[in-house]
Motif scaffolding. Structure first.
Motif, mmCIF file in Angstrom:
data_model
loop_
_atom_site.group_PDB
_atom_site.id
_atom_site.type_symbol
_atom_site.label_atom_id
_atom_site.label_comp_id
_atom_site.label_asym_id
_atom_site.label_seq_id
_atom_site.Cartn_x
_atom_site.Cartn_y
_atom_site.Cartn_z
ATOM 1 N N CYS A 82 -1.066 51.590 54.274
ATOM 2 C CA CYS A 82 -2.046 51.299 55.332
ATOM 3 C C CYS A 82 -2.510 49.846 55.260
ATOM 4 C CB CYS A 82 -3.237 52.242 55.234
ATOM 5 S SG CYS A 82 -2.850 53.944 55.639
ATOM 6 N N MET A 83 -2.800 49.350 54.062
ATOM 7 C CA MET A 83 -3.281 47.975 53.943
ATOM 8 C C MET A 83 -2.181 46.956 54.256
ATOM 9 S SD MET A 83 -6.182 47.820 50.979
ATOM 10 C CE MET A 83 -5.197 48.275 49.599
ATOM 11 N N ALA A 123 0.086 43.040 58.088
ATOM 12 C CA ALA A 123 1.169 42.636 58.988
ATOM 13 C C ALA A 123 0.667 42.502 60.425
ATOM 14 C CB ALA A 123 2.310 43.650 58.915
ATOM 15 N N ILE A 124 -0.220 43.378 60.858
ATOM 16 C CA ILE A 124 -0.758 43.307 62.223
ATOM 17 C C ILE A 124 -1.610 42.052 62.399
ATOM 18 C CG2 ILE A 124 -2.383 44.408 63.813
ATOM 19 C CD1 ILE A 124 -1.281 47.110 62.778
ATOM 20 N N ILE A 125 -2.523 41.805 61.463
ATOM 21 C CA ILE A 125 -3.378 40.624 61.576
ATOM 22 C C ILE A 125 -2.556 39.342 61.420
ATOM 23 C CG2 ILE A 125 -5.336 39.391 60.572
ATOM 24 C CD1 ILE A 125 -6.502 42.098 59.786
ATOM 25 N N ALA A 135 3.613 41.511 53.157
ATOM 26 C CA ALA A 135 3.369 42.754 53.893
ATOM 27 C C ALA A 135 4.677 43.449 54.253
ATOM 28 C CB ALA A 135 2.553 42.470 55.151
ATOM 29 N N VAL A 136 5.675 42.685 54.646
ATOM 30 C CA VAL A 136 6.955 43.293 55.012
ATOM 31 C C VAL A 136 7.644 43.874 53.772
ATOM 32 C CG1 VAL A 136 9.271 42.773 55.878
ATOM 33 C CG2 VAL A 136 7.267 41.905 57.065
ATOM 34 N N VAL A 137 7.674 43.120 52.692
ATOM 35 C CA VAL A 137 8.294 43.622 51.461
ATOM 36 C C VAL A 137 7.470 44.773 50.889
ATOM 37 C CG1 VAL A 137 8.986 43.008 49.115
ATOM 38 C CG2 VAL A 137 9.415 41.437 50.983
ATOM 39 N N GLY A 138 6.137 44.699 50.999
ATOM 40 C CA GLY A 138 5.283 45.782 50.521
ATOM 41 C C GLY A 138 5.471 47.058 51.311
ATOM 42 N N PHE A 167 -8.028 42.199 52.071
ATOM 43 C CA PHE A 167 -6.981 43.197 51.849
ATOM 44 C C PHE A 167 -5.912 42.673 50.891
ATOM 45 C CE2 PHE A 167 -7.404 46.075 55.838
ATOM 46 C CZ PHE A 167 -8.597 46.544 55.346
ATOM 47 N N THR A 168 -5.602 41.395 50.977
ATOM 48 C CA THR A 168 -4.598 40.825 50.076
ATOM 49 C C THR A 168 -5.094 40.846 48.631
ATOM 50 O OG1 THR A 168 -3.831 39.393 51.856
ATOM 51 C CG2 THR A 168 -3.170 38.806 49.641
ATOM 52 N N ILE A 169 -6.360 40.541 48.436
ATOM 53 C CA ILE A 169 -6.919 40.553 47.077
ATOM 54 C C ILE A 169 -6.959 41.976 46.521
ATOM 55 C CG2 ILE A 169 -9.027 40.108 45.753
ATOM 56 C CD1 ILE A 169 -9.457 37.675 47.638
ATOM 57 N N VAL A 170 -7.357 42.933 47.350
ATOM 58 C CA VAL A 170 -7.388 44.329 46.901
ATOM 59 C C VAL A 170 -5.972 44.840 46.640
ATOM 60 C CG1 VAL A 170 -7.971 46.678 47.635
ATOM 61 C CG2 VAL A 170 -9.592 44.826 48.004
#
Length: 168
Positions: free
Chosen positions: A18-19, A24-26, A74-77, A136-139
């Motif tokens: 979800c994160m 990726a959307i933002i 985000a894509v690799v995640g 979100f990146t830090i979390v």
């Protein structure tokens, strides 16, 4: 394998997916905004004095690098989450190897994006959507690491050895 780690891995996997999707959307919105509102250079015009190749009209000088690395992470995640769902389906040694290795690559890219997010936070002039992306990146840098550790924590069985008939 340790079946008690399976629900923990599933919870972290859904949270991470979800994160990563939100990042990726933002990030896609941010790149689209930069393309639509960036510099337009016509024939015979010169580049501005403080122009750099990754220019984002929102944020500061670190924004362009942060957005690009966050999109890549985000894509690799998200891909690592898809492979992780397949590992949770089978939950054996052979499915753990691709899930753990792609999870580590996604974590490394997320940590790189987190470093750029921290650099961007240290500057002024930020957008609210970029602040969400930074948070979100830090979390995610923490939850992705815990997810990879949960996958490895579930592997307490000995490594299976395959016997080939040609060697007998």
């Amino acid at each position: 394998m340790g079946d008690n780690m399976k629900p923990v891995a599933l919870l972290l996997l859904m949270l991470n997916f979800c994160m990563y999707t939100i990042i990726a959307i933002i990030g896609g919105w941010s790149v689209n905004f930069a393309i639509d509102h960036g510099f337009i250079i016509g024939p015979g015009l010169r580049l501005p004095a403080h122009f750099h190749p990754i220019f984002f009209p929102i944020g500061n000088f670190a924004t362009g690098f942060f957005v690009l690395f966050a999109l890549l992470a985000a894509v690799v995640g998200a891909a690592s989450c898809v492979v992780g769902f397949m590992h949770l389906r089978f939950w054996n040694y052979h499915s753990m190897q691709p899930a753990a290795s792609l999870g580590l690559v996604a974590w490394a890219l997320t940590v790189l994006a987190m470093g750029l997010a921290c650099q961007e936070i240290s500057f002024d002039r930020r957008n609210a959507k970029l602040g969400t992306m930074e948070a979100f990146t830090i979390v995610l840098s923490v939850t992705q690491l815990v997810y990879v550790l949960a996958i490895h924590g579930g592997s307490h069985e000995p490594v299976p050895v395959e016997r080939h008939n040609a060697l007998r």
